[in-house]
Scaffold this active site. Structure first.
Site, short mmCIF file in Angstrom:
data_model
loop_
_atom_site.label_atom_id
_atom_site.label_comp_id
_atom_site.label_asym_id
_atom_site.label_seq_id
_atom_site.Cartn_x
_atom_site.Cartn_y
_atom_site.Cartn_z
N ASN A 110 45.80 -2.90 -10.60
CA ASN A 110 44.38 -3.16 -10.81
C ASN A 110 43.86 -4.26 -9.89
O ASN A 110 42.81 -4.13 -9.26
CB ASN A 110 44.11 -3.54 -12.27
CG ASN A 110 44.39 -2.40 -13.22
OD1 ASN A 110 44.71 -1.29 -12.79
ND2 ASN A 110 44.27 -2.64 -14.51
N THR A 155 -0.93 5.85 12.75
CA THR A 155 -0.87 5.77 11.29
C THR A 155 -1.11 7.19 10.79
O THR A 155 -1.89 7.94 11.40
CB THR A 155 -1.94 4.82 10.70
OG1 THR A 155 -3.25 5.34 10.98
CG2 THR A 155 -1.81 3.41 11.29
N HIS A 156 -0.45 7.56 9.72
CA HIS A 156 -0.55 8.94 9.19
C HIS A 156 -0.15 9.98 10.23
O HIS A 156 -0.57 11.14 10.16
CB HIS A 156 -1.96 9.23 8.68
CG HIS A 156 -2.48 8.23 7.71
ND1 HIS A 156 -2.21 8.27 6.36
CD2 HIS A 156 -3.25 7.13 7.90
CE1 HIS A 156 -2.79 7.25 5.76
NE2 HIS A 156 -3.42 6.53 6.67
N SER A 277 21.32 25.45 22.93
CA SER A 277 21.25 26.55 21.96
C SER A 277 22.20 27.66 22.39
O SER A 277 22.40 27.90 23.58
CB SER A 277 19.81 27.09 21.90
OG SER A 277 19.78 28.35 21.26
N LYS A 283 16.79 25.36 25.76
CA LYS A 283 16.73 24.32 24.73
C LYS A 283 17.57 23.10 25.07
O LYS A 283 18.64 23.18 25.63
CB LYS A 283 17.22 24.88 23.38
CG LYS A 283 16.37 25.96 22.78
CD LYS A 283 15.00 25.44 22.35
CE LYS A 283 15.09 24.47 21.21
NZ LYS A 283 15.61 25.08 19.98
N ASN A 285 18.33 20.04 22.51
CA ASN A 285 18.06 19.59 21.15
C ASN A 285 18.55 18.16 20.90
O ASN A 285 19.66 17.80 21.32
CB ASN A 285 18.76 20.52 20.14
CG ASN A 285 18.30 21.96 20.28
OD1 ASN A 285 17.13 22.22 20.56
ND2 ASN A 285 19.22 22.90 20.11
N GLU A 290 19.08 13.97 14.92
CA GLU A 290 18.91 14.78 13.70
C GLU A 290 20.07 14.54 12.73
O GLU A 290 19.86 14.46 11.51
CB GLU A 290 18.82 16.26 14.07
CG GLU A 290 17.52 16.61 14.80
CD GLU A 290 17.50 18.05 15.29
OE1 GLU A 290 18.48 18.78 15.04
OE2 GLU A 290 16.52 18.44 15.94
N TYR A 317 39.48 -2.26 -16.28
CA TYR A 317 39.71 -1.16 -15.36
C TYR A 317 39.75 0.16 -16.12
O TYR A 317 40.31 0.27 -17.22
CB TYR A 317 41.02 -1.34 -14.58
CG TYR A 317 41.22 -0.26 -13.55
CD1 TYR A 317 40.61 -0.35 -12.31
CD2 TYR A 317 41.97 0.88 -13.83
CE1 TYR A 317 40.75 0.66 -11.37
CE2 TYR A 317 42.12 1.89 -12.91
CZ TYR A 317 41.50 1.78 -11.66
OH TYR A 317 41.63 2.78 -10.74
N GLN A 322 38.57 4.99 -9.71
CA GLN A 322 39.18 5.62 -8.54
C GLN A 322 38.12 6.28 -7.68
O GLN A 322 38.31 6.49 -6.48
CB GLN A 322 40.21 6.66 -9.01
CG GLN A 322 40.98 7.33 -7.88
CD GLN A 322 42.15 8.14 -8.41
OE1 GLN A 322 43.12 7.59 -8.94
NE2 GLN A 322 42.05 9.45 -8.30
N LYS A 325 36.15 4.80 -4.02
CA LYS A 325 36.66 4.68 -2.66
C LYS A 325 36.12 5.70 -1.67
O LYS A 325 35.77 5.35 -0.54
CB LYS A 325 38.20 4.76 -2.67
CG LYS A 325 38.86 3.64 -3.44
CD LYS A 325 40.34 3.84 -3.58
CE LYS A 325 40.90 2.91 -4.64
NZ LYS A 325 40.34 3.18 -5.99
#
Length: 457
Positions: A110, A155-156, A277, A283, A285, A290, A317, A322, A325
């Site tokens: 422990n 903004t927005h 792609s 493409k 990417n 992402e 404990y 367990q 982790k």
């Protein structure tokens, strides 16, 4: 195989039950930390006279051999021995004989596992802080290159006001600075040693916990043995800090993704941080950005997972712990990888200054300049706002922008407008004039950069 704890048991569990309960599949990542803690523990046992010098020497010799094998990747772990602690103890006994069993004197799994995780996190948090600082230096370098590069501010997700591109980049510097501060402050809670708490009540052996702390480089020990073995606050705090860090990286990733589209074309990512792609040859990417955006979700999940595990566990404990982790290991791997990738992505990206120039000259983000201009001439700002809005609408009807609108058209809405309005409406002038502390004016951005450099000294 007889369990190291199996003395009172008359029946062995089936293999699949052992497999379900074992943690060795993931806690073997603590192998070096577990051995480090064991070296300190047995050294303390020798210093206090709990173990004779000959036993200590034999055990330290065996642990040294295991450390060498661990670094070389030569240790073989088994589910039968459940976890990293019992696997290593069994290896030690096989290596040096029954004296290896004396290593566990005065400690429990422990306090041992809690010690391992404190050592592990202390190392990884310091590594994360170092990577954040490296990323900050890259942001500073990029900002210094683009103090007078004008970009649209949003903004927005709508064009708002022209800004220095460096000002935009530096916003993430300060997010990282706060992240760095949080991680640094968390080291105070990580730097507390649970070793010596035993299973939960301490031990009858005359151990020296402060000696163990000194050997392991900890600044203090837990004052309460029950708290020592049940505390996972330091992991929750790490996961929380990591979640905020990933939120910041995810927001930045989203902007990188937008800026690299054909619709924006503000930047181009290096090929090393992009993919193609399988069907569309044209493409390119922004997959790394992402992925970082997506990986924020797993880090949030790890935080919520551990909070949920802990909320119903009585002291001290419980086997539930367990589950502390895997999420911790996963988050460490995620944030370290994300910081390395992002730093490289920003360091190698190309800023399309000409495209940014075109963008700020083909929108209405300078409208606030007209309203401020009228306000400085005595018109109430609310009235100035309305006049400006009407002129914007006139431009929209004509298919032009404010800089293209003839002066006579402007004067139809207000006689306060003079020929100098065109100088005021220029995006470069709009940015340059924003001298307020922390603003986007070139002088203020330069001051900000100098302040930022001081944070890295």
């Amino acid at each position: 195989m007889t369990k190291l704890w199996g003395g009172r048991f008359q029946k062995s569990a089936e293999a699949w039950v052992d497999e379900f309960g074992a943690s060795i599949g993931f806690d073997q990542q603590l192998v070096l930390e577990d051995l480090e803690g064991s070296v300190a523990h047995v050294t303390m046992l020798g210093a206090t006279g709990i173990l004779p010098a000959a036993d200590v020497e034999a055990i330290l010799g065996g642990l040294a051999q295991l450390q060498e094998k661990a670094i070389a990747g030569e240790l073989e772990f088994t589910v039968a021995n459940e976890d990293i602690h019992l696997n290593l103890e069994k290896m030690l006994i096989d290596l040096i004989g029954p004296v290896g069993g004396k290593l566990h004197t005065g400690r429990s799994r422990n306090d041992q596992v809690a010690t391992d995780m404190h050592i592990f996190l202390k190392k990884r948090v310091k590594e994360a802080i170092g990577l954040m600082e490296t990323f900050q230096k890259t942001l500073l370098e990029k900002a210094e290159e683009h103090v007078e590069t004008i970009a649209p501010g949003y903004t927005h997700l709508q064009r708002a006001q022209p800004i220095s591109f460096a000002h935009h980049i530096m916003a993430y510097f300060w997010m990282l600075e706060r992240d760095k501060q949080r991680f640094t402050e968390s080291l105070k809670r990580i730097d507390i040693l649970p070793l010596g708490a035993g299973a939960m009540a301490g031990t009858t052996f005359p151990i020296d916990r402060l000696k163990s702390a000194e050997l392991l480089g900890f600044s203090e020990v837990y004052a309460n043995s029950m708290d020592a073995v049940s505390d996972r606050d330091f992991i929750v705090e790490f996961l929380s800090n990591s979640s905020l860090l990933m939120a910041h990286l995810s927001r930045f990733a989203e902007e990188i993704i937008l800026w690299s589209t054909d619709e924006f074309k503000f930047i181009e990512l290096d090929d090393a941080f992009s993919t193609g792609s399988s069907i569309m040859p044209q493409k390119k990417n922004p997959d790394m950005a992402e992925l970082i955006r997506g990986k924020s979700g797993r880090v949030y999940g790890n935080l919520m997972g551990l909070l949920t595990v802990l909320k119903g566990t009585p002291l001290t404990y419980n086997k539930d712990m367990q589950e502390d982790k895997e999420g911790m290991f996963d988050t460490v791997h995620t944030i370290l990888g994300s910081l390395k990738i992002f730093e490289g992505m920003i360091r190698t990206m190309t800023v399309n200054t000409e495209r940014l120039h075109q963008a700020v000259h083909s929108d209405f983000s300078n409208a606030t300049e007209l309203a401020d201009y009228l306000a400085t001439k005595g018109m109430p700002f609310r009235e100035a706002h309305e006049v400006t809005g009407k002129l914007v609408f006139t431009c929209i009807q004509k298919g032009i922008y404010l800089l293209d609108l003839p002066l006579e058209d402007m004067k139809q809405e207000s006689e306060l407008i003079e020929a100098d309005i065109y100088d005021v409406l220029a995006p470069e002038a709009a940015v340059r004039r924003r001298h307020s502390l922390g603003g986007t004016g070139f002088d203020q951005v330069k001051i900000q950069i100098e302040k930022a450099k001081a944070c890295l000294v």
